[in-house]
Design a protein around this motif. Sequence first.
Motif, PDB file in Angstrom:
ATOM      1  N   SER A  73       0.818  -1.219   0.000  1.00 51.44           N
ATOM      2  CA  SER A  73       0.000   0.000   0.000  1.00 51.44           C
ATOM      3  C   SER A  73       0.853   1.270   0.000  1.00 51.44           C
ATOM      4  O   SER A  73       0.432   2.306  -0.511  1.00 51.44           O
ATOM      5  N   TYR A  74       2.064   1.186   0.541  1.00 48.92           N
ATOM      6  CA  TYR A  74       2.921   2.371   0.593  1.00 48.92           C
ATOM      7  C   TYR A  74       3.455   2.754  -0.783  1.00 48.92           C
ATOM      8  O   TYR A  74       3.867   3.892  -0.996  1.00 48.92           O
ATOM      9  N   LEU A  75       3.433   1.812  -1.719  1.00 43.33           N
ATOM     10  CA  LEU A  75       3.867   2.115  -3.081  1.00 43.33           C
ATOM     11  C   LEU A  75       2.895   3.037  -3.794  1.00 43.33           C
ATOM     12  O   LEU A  75       3.247   3.654  -4.807  1.00 43.33           O
ATOM     13  N   SER A  76       1.671   3.132  -3.297  1.00 48.08           N
ATOM     14  CA  SER A  76       0.666   4.013  -3.907  1.00 48.08           C
ATOM     15  C   SER A  76       0.285   5.160  -2.970  1.00 48.08           C
ATOM     16  O   SER A  76      -0.780   5.750  -3.099  1.00 48.08           O
ATOM     17  N   SER A  77       1.166   5.472  -2.036  1.00 46.03           N
ATOM     18  CA  SER A  77       0.922   6.583  -1.108  1.00 46.03           C
ATOM     19  C   SER A  77       0.785   7.907  -1.860  1.00 46.03           C
ATOM     20  O   SER A  77       1.353   8.098  -2.933  1.00 46.03           O
ATOM     21  N   GLU A  78       0.031   8.815  -1.294  1.00 43.31           N
ATOM     22  CA  GLU A  78      -0.099  10.150  -1.894  1.00 43.31           C
ATOM     23  C   GLU A  78       1.188  10.947  -1.743  1.00 43.31           C
ATOM     24  O   GLU A  78       1.402  11.934  -2.457  1.00 43.31           O
ATOM     25  N   ASP A  79       2.039  10.536  -0.823  1.00 43.45           N
ATOM     26  CA  ASP A  79       3.295  11.253  -0.568  1.00 43.45           C
ATOM     27  C   ASP A  79       4.417  10.654  -1.411  1.00 43.45           C
ATOM     28  O   ASP A  79       4.694   9.450  -1.337  1.00 43.45           O
ATOM     29  N   LEU A  80       5.048  11.492  -2.225  1.00 36.78           N
ATOM     30  CA  LEU A  80       6.117  11.023  -3.108  1.00 36.78           C
ATOM     31  C   LEU A  80       7.266  10.399  -2.331  1.00 36.78           C
ATOM     32  O   LEU A  80       7.817   9.368  -2.725  1.00 36.78           O
ATOM     33  N   GLY A  81       7.643  11.017  -1.223  1.00 28.88           N
ATOM     34  CA  GLY A  81       8.749  10.493  -0.430  1.00 28.88           C
ATOM     35  C   GLY A  81       8.457   9.110   0.115  1.00 28.88           C
ATOM     36  O   GLY A  81       9.351   8.260   0.175  1.00 28.88           O
ATOM     37  N   VAL A  82       7.217   8.880   0.512  1.00 24.95           N
ATOM     38  CA  VAL A  82       6.825   7.557   1.009  1.00 24.95           C
ATOM     39  C   VAL A  82       6.899   6.536  -0.124  1.00 24.95           C
ATOM     40  O   VAL A  82       7.403   5.423   0.051  1.00 24.95           O
ATOM     41  N   ARG A  83       6.393   6.919  -1.298  1.00 23.96           N
ATOM     42  CA  ARG A  83       6.439   6.006  -2.448  1.00 23.96           C
ATOM     43  C   ARG A  83       7.877   5.647  -2.803  1.00 23.96           C
ATOM     44  O   ARG A  83       8.194   4.486  -3.094  1.00 23.96           O
ATOM     45  N   GLU A  84       8.755   6.632  -2.803  1.00 23.23           N
ATOM     46  CA  GLU A  84      10.155   6.370  -3.149  1.00 23.23           C
ATOM     47  C   GLU A  84      10.819   5.456  -2.115  1.00 23.23           C
ATOM     48  O   GLU A  84      11.582   4.553  -2.474  1.00 23.23           O
ATOM     49  N   ALA A  85      10.534   5.702  -0.835  1.00 28.79           N
ATOM     50  CA  ALA A  85      11.120   4.858   0.218  1.00 28.79           C
ATOM     51  C   ALA A  85      10.605   3.431   0.110  1.00 28.79           C
ATOM     52  O   ALA A  85      11.358   2.464   0.289  1.00 28.79           O
ATOM     53  N   ALA A  86       9.304   3.285  -0.196  1.00 29.98           N
ATOM     54  CA  ALA A  86       8.729   1.943  -0.348  1.00 29.98           C
ATOM     55  C   ALA A  86       9.339   1.227  -1.548  1.00 29.98           C
ATOM     56  O   ALA A  86       9.632   0.025  -1.488  1.00 29.98           O
ATOM     57  N   LEU A  87       9.535   1.954  -2.640  1.00 28.85           N
ATOM     58  CA  LEU A  87      10.142   1.347  -3.829  1.00 28.85           C
ATOM     59  C   LEU A  87      11.539   0.834  -3.529  1.00 28.85           C
ATOM     60  O   LEU A  87      11.906  -0.285  -3.918  1.00 28.85           O
ATOM     61  N   MET A  88      12.339   1.625  -2.822  1.00 27.96           N
ATOM     62  CA  MET A  88      13.694   1.188  -2.471  1.00 27.96           C
ATOM     63  C   MET A  88      13.649  -0.033  -1.549  1.00 27.96           C
ATOM     64  O   MET A  88      14.497  -0.923  -1.648  1.00 27.96           O
ATOM     65  N   LEU A  89      12.659  -0.080  -0.671  1.00 24.68           N
ATOM     66  CA  LEU A  89      12.510  -1.242   0.199  1.00 24.68           C
ATOM     67  C   LEU A  89      12.264  -2.500  -0.633  1.00 24.68           C
ATOM     68  O   LEU A  89      12.868  -3.554  -0.394  1.00 24.68           O
ATOM     69  N   PHE A  90      11.404  -2.386  -1.636  1.00 23.27           N
ATOM     70  CA  PHE A  90      11.106  -3.536  -2.487  1.00 23.27           C
ATOM     71  C   PHE A  90      12.314  -3.907  -3.350  1.00 23.27           C
ATOM     72  O   PHE A  90      12.610  -5.096  -3.546  1.00 23.27           O
ATOM     73  N   ILE A  91      13.000  -2.926  -3.865  1.00 23.65           N
ATOM     74  CA  ILE A  91      14.170  -3.219  -4.693  1.00 23.65           C
ATOM     75  C   ILE A  91      15.229  -3.974  -3.889  1.00 23.65           C
ATOM     76  O   ILE A  91      15.882  -4.889  -4.403  1.00 23.65           O
ATOM     77  N   ASP A  92      15.374  -3.632  -2.626  1.00 26.30           N
ATOM     78  CA  ASP A  92      16.329  -4.339  -1.775  1.00 26.30           C
ATOM     79  C   ASP A  92      15.862  -5.742  -1.434  1.00 26.30           C
ATOM     80  O   ASP A  92      16.660  -6.577  -1.000  1.00 26.30           O
ATOM     81  N   GLY A  93      14.568  -6.009  -1.646  1.00 29.47           N
ATOM     82  CA  GLY A  93      14.007  -7.293  -1.227  1.00 29.47           C
ATOM     83  C   GLY A  93      14.266  -8.442  -2.165  1.00 29.47           C
ATOM     84  O   GLY A  93      13.957  -9.600  -1.836  1.00 29.47           O
ATOM     85  N   GLY A  94      14.787  -8.171  -3.358  1.00 34.63           N
ATOM     86  CA  GLY A  94      15.124  -9.240  -4.289  1.00 34.63           C
ATOM     87  C   GLY A  94      13.931 -10.040  -4.777  1.00 34.63           C
ATOM     88  O   GLY A  94      12.838  -9.511  -4.964  1.00 34.63           O
TER      89      GLY A  94
END
Length: 361
Positions: A73-94
Amino acid sequence: MKKSAFDDLVAAVRSDDSARQEYAANKICSLKDPVSLSHILSTLKEDDPLTQRVMLWALRNYSADLDYALYLSYLSSEDLGVREAALMLFIDGGQVAVDTLVTGVSSPDMATQYASVQALGQFRAPAAIPTLISAASSSEPDIREIAVMSLGIYHDQVVVPTLISALSDLPAVRLAALSGLRGRQLTQNELSAVANVLTDEREDIRAAAVYVLDALTPGRLTADSSPYVRRALASVTAEVPVLTELCGDPDHSVRSVAAESVRKQKLNLEDTLLPLLSDSVPGVRRAAASALGNSKRPDVVPALIACLADPKPGIRAAAAASLGNIGGEAVIQALKEAANTNNPILAGIIKNALTTAEAKK
């Protein structure tokens, strides 16, 4: 870390003191112990974008222990910074994160679908390609657009048929497909499909097709009604007759790009370029002056020397640089005189040109 100490750091993140914020955020993001993980997960649930950003960044230290479905759900947050942080979390997840996103593409929630497709485009993981290809045929135009755009990031040739098929979709999807096709090696049939788009009613789509076809773009587009398309043609064509015609185009931006293409290709089109030195648009004069720097014709030198008196410093600089490349006694004398200017940047350019010209003696 104890809960009380963690709460103090969270309070500092939310303070108005930027130094305290930075220190606290860095401290939280350095945590790796299991106890702190529970604090992070609890705080992440709070409805504060700044706090959520920090917690998501901190979770990257625990990637092996996460259930990524909880963070979709954080990947579709209204806040750009939250979306970017969530994306990096997923990218690190392999692979685990990729699998979660693949599942997210089938979510009944459109926002989750969209965010999952978009994130998969950032992974460049081969395992994501089949899901993106499937999403490119979604009944939802927004999903198709982002799926096609995401596929365009992958260099694998297996995505090309889907991108070609998307050329018959809605305008936004067609644009996304053309963007993804740019710079690829295409078969004759694929090139023909792109060439068909040159008759599209939208000028931005026709221009995008030109950039895909590159030097294979037909010269007949000099007659296109859109300067946007003719400008694209001027930037990619290698045909001298086409460039010659575009240098005389009614639109000044087309003339400028055409002259710049002549310079890049080091073509000797003096008869075409010399008239542009007196063009009413400074950008065209500058492009023409730069393009004449490879000339060997004697009549180019006095024309460029005359440009050293142009009211626009950029044109004087372009003329000086070209003259420096040409060299000769007349050039050296003219550059010495032109170097007496109150514009320090221009003076430096002219002096460099003079050094270049003197080195040719």
